[in-house]
Design a protein around this motif. Sequence first.
Motif, mmCIF file in Angstrom:
data_model
loop_
_atom_site.group_PDB
_atom_site.id
_atom_site.type_symbol
_atom_site.label_atom_id
_atom_site.label_comp_id
_atom_site.label_asym_id
_atom_site.label_seq_id
_atom_site.Cartn_x
_atom_site.Cartn_y
_atom_site.Cartn_z
ATOM 1 N N TYR A 29 1.091 -1.107 0.147
ATOM 2 C CA TYR A 29 0.101 0.083 0.041
ATOM 3 C C TYR A 29 0.675 0.989 0.072
ATOM 4 C CZ TYR A 29 -4.321 -2.720 1.146
ATOM 5 O OH TYR A 29 -5.393 -3.204 1.111
ATOM 6 N N ILE A 30 2.012 1.300 0.917
ATOM 7 C CA ILE A 30 2.676 2.473 0.972
ATOM 8 C C ILE A 30 3.565 2.655 -0.370
ATOM 9 C CG2 ILE A 30 5.055 3.160 1.885
ATOM 10 C CD1 ILE A 30 3.944 1.689 4.550
ATOM 11 N N GLY A 31 3.892 1.531 -1.092
ATOM 12 C CA GLY A 31 4.630 1.709 -2.310
ATOM 13 C C GLY A 31 3.639 2.114 -3.618
ATOM 14 N N MET A 32 2.435 1.873 -3.303
ATOM 15 C CA MET A 32 1.539 2.161 -4.317
ATOM 16 C C MET A 32 1.251 3.848 -4.201
ATOM 17 S SD MET A 32 -2.243 0.626 -4.889
ATOM 18 C CE MET A 32 -2.965 0.882 -3.132
ATOM 19 N N LEU A 59 -3.322 13.571 0.611
ATOM 20 C CA LEU A 59 -4.515 13.637 1.320
ATOM 21 C C LEU A 59 -5.418 12.252 1.108
ATOM 22 C CD1 LEU A 59 -6.299 17.063 0.260
ATOM 23 C CD2 LEU A 59 -5.286 16.366 2.515
ATOM 24 N N ILE A 60 -5.055 11.653 -0.051
ATOM 25 C CA ILE A 60 -5.833 10.238 -0.037
ATOM 26 C C ILE A 60 -4.882 9.365 0.505
ATOM 27 C CG2 ILE A 60 -5.073 9.740 -2.446
ATOM 28 C CD1 ILE A 60 -8.607 9.259 -1.301
ATOM 29 N N ALA A 61 -3.788 9.501 0.392
ATOM 30 C CA ALA A 61 -2.973 8.350 1.167
ATOM 31 C C ALA A 61 -3.099 8.346 2.571
ATOM 32 C CB ALA A 61 -1.522 8.925 0.742
ATOM 33 N N VAL A 62 -3.033 9.354 3.399
ATOM 34 C CA VAL A 62 -3.118 9.587 4.659
ATOM 35 C C VAL A 62 -4.758 9.131 5.135
ATOM 36 C CG1 VAL A 62 -3.831 12.016 5.109
ATOM 37 C CG2 VAL A 62 -2.470 10.560 6.887
ATOM 38 N N GLY A 70 0.262 6.293 5.863
ATOM 39 C CA GLY A 70 0.062 7.418 5.000
ATOM 40 C C GLY A 70 1.560 8.425 5.132
ATOM 41 N N LEU A 71 1.637 8.708 6.386
ATOM 42 C CA LEU A 71 2.873 9.537 6.469
ATOM 43 C C LEU A 71 4.196 8.706 6.102
ATOM 44 C CD1 LEU A 71 4.210 11.943 7.789
ATOM 45 C CD2 LEU A 71 4.253 10.843 10.027
ATOM 46 N N ALA A 72 4.324 7.483 6.271
ATOM 47 C CA ALA A 72 5.303 6.841 5.556
ATOM 48 C C ALA A 72 5.564 6.909 4.248
ATOM 49 C CB ALA A 72 5.088 5.348 5.973
ATOM 50 N N ALA A 73 4.284 7.000 3.465
ATOM 51 C CA ALA A 73 4.265 7.102 1.938
ATOM 52 C C ALA A 73 4.842 8.521 1.508
ATOM 53 C CB ALA A 73 2.759 6.819 1.617
ATOM 54 N N VAL A 74 4.221 9.568 2.365
ATOM 55 C CA VAL A 74 4.889 10.930 1.968
ATOM 56 C C VAL A 74 6.306 11.017 2.090
ATOM 57 C CG1 VAL A 74 4.497 13.374 2.887
ATOM 58 C CG2 VAL A 74 2.670 11.782 2.746
ATOM 59 N N ILE A 195 -9.451 -1.039 1.437
ATOM 60 C CA ILE A 195 -8.115 -1.213 2.102
ATOM 61 C C ILE A 195 -8.152 -1.793 3.371
ATOM 62 C CG2 ILE A 195 -6.230 0.649 2.827
ATOM 63 C CD1 ILE A 195 -6.589 0.705 -0.116
ATOM 64 N N LYS A 196 -7.284 -2.786 3.805
ATOM 65 C CA LYS A 196 -7.181 -3.590 5.012
ATOM 66 C C LYS A 196 -6.059 -2.954 5.637
ATOM 67 C CE LYS A 196 -9.820 -6.577 3.304
ATOM 68 N NZ LYS A 196 -11.259 -6.657 3.850
#
Length: 196
Positions: A29-32, A59-62, A70-74, A195-196
């Motif tokens: 999910y984070i990579g996506m 916004l949509i990630a977090v 979400g923060l990890a993705a950012v 999303i799980k």
Amino acid sequence: MSNMTSTKLSSISITKGEGHKMRTLDLAYIGMFVALTAICSQIQIPLSVPFTLQTFAVLIAVSLLGLGRGLAAVLIYILLGTIGVPVFAGFTGGYGILLGNTGGYIVGFIFTALVTGSIQKLFGKKLPVMIISMVLGILACYVFGTAWFILFYTRTEGAISLMTALAWCVFPFIIPDLCKIALAIFLDKRLAGFIK
């Protein structure tokens, strides 16, 4: 006795397997969403500060992944750009982008994620909470990014007033950012169950 032990060991093994699956799923999910943010960065309208869909992606990630993922993705997105991967607007990368006039808005995505994710974590995801959390998240990015812009513009180009900075960097983006919020909420409501 041996049958009971065997059953217990089997149960532990399944639990560990599921835990490993969840960690792998989290990374996926984070990579996506790192990839989505990179793609959204390239959809831009050039202004004094480029108008892109990066904020929407944050916004949509977090909102979909929650505060932690979400923060990890950012953070990973910003880190990749900082080390030179061309994920920033215009297929650019490198720490020089962050050190430029508009770099504060990229760093500001961290505050957007923190504010939006923290409010939703504390108060849930009812529509009013989502609207307020995202508005405040973008406001945090505006504040940090504009302060950064004024500091660096003053050092490189000369003094600039707050109103001029706001006219260049904030006012043109208010309506587009409200549209991004509406789109993020709409998609969150449609996709949250997956999303799980």
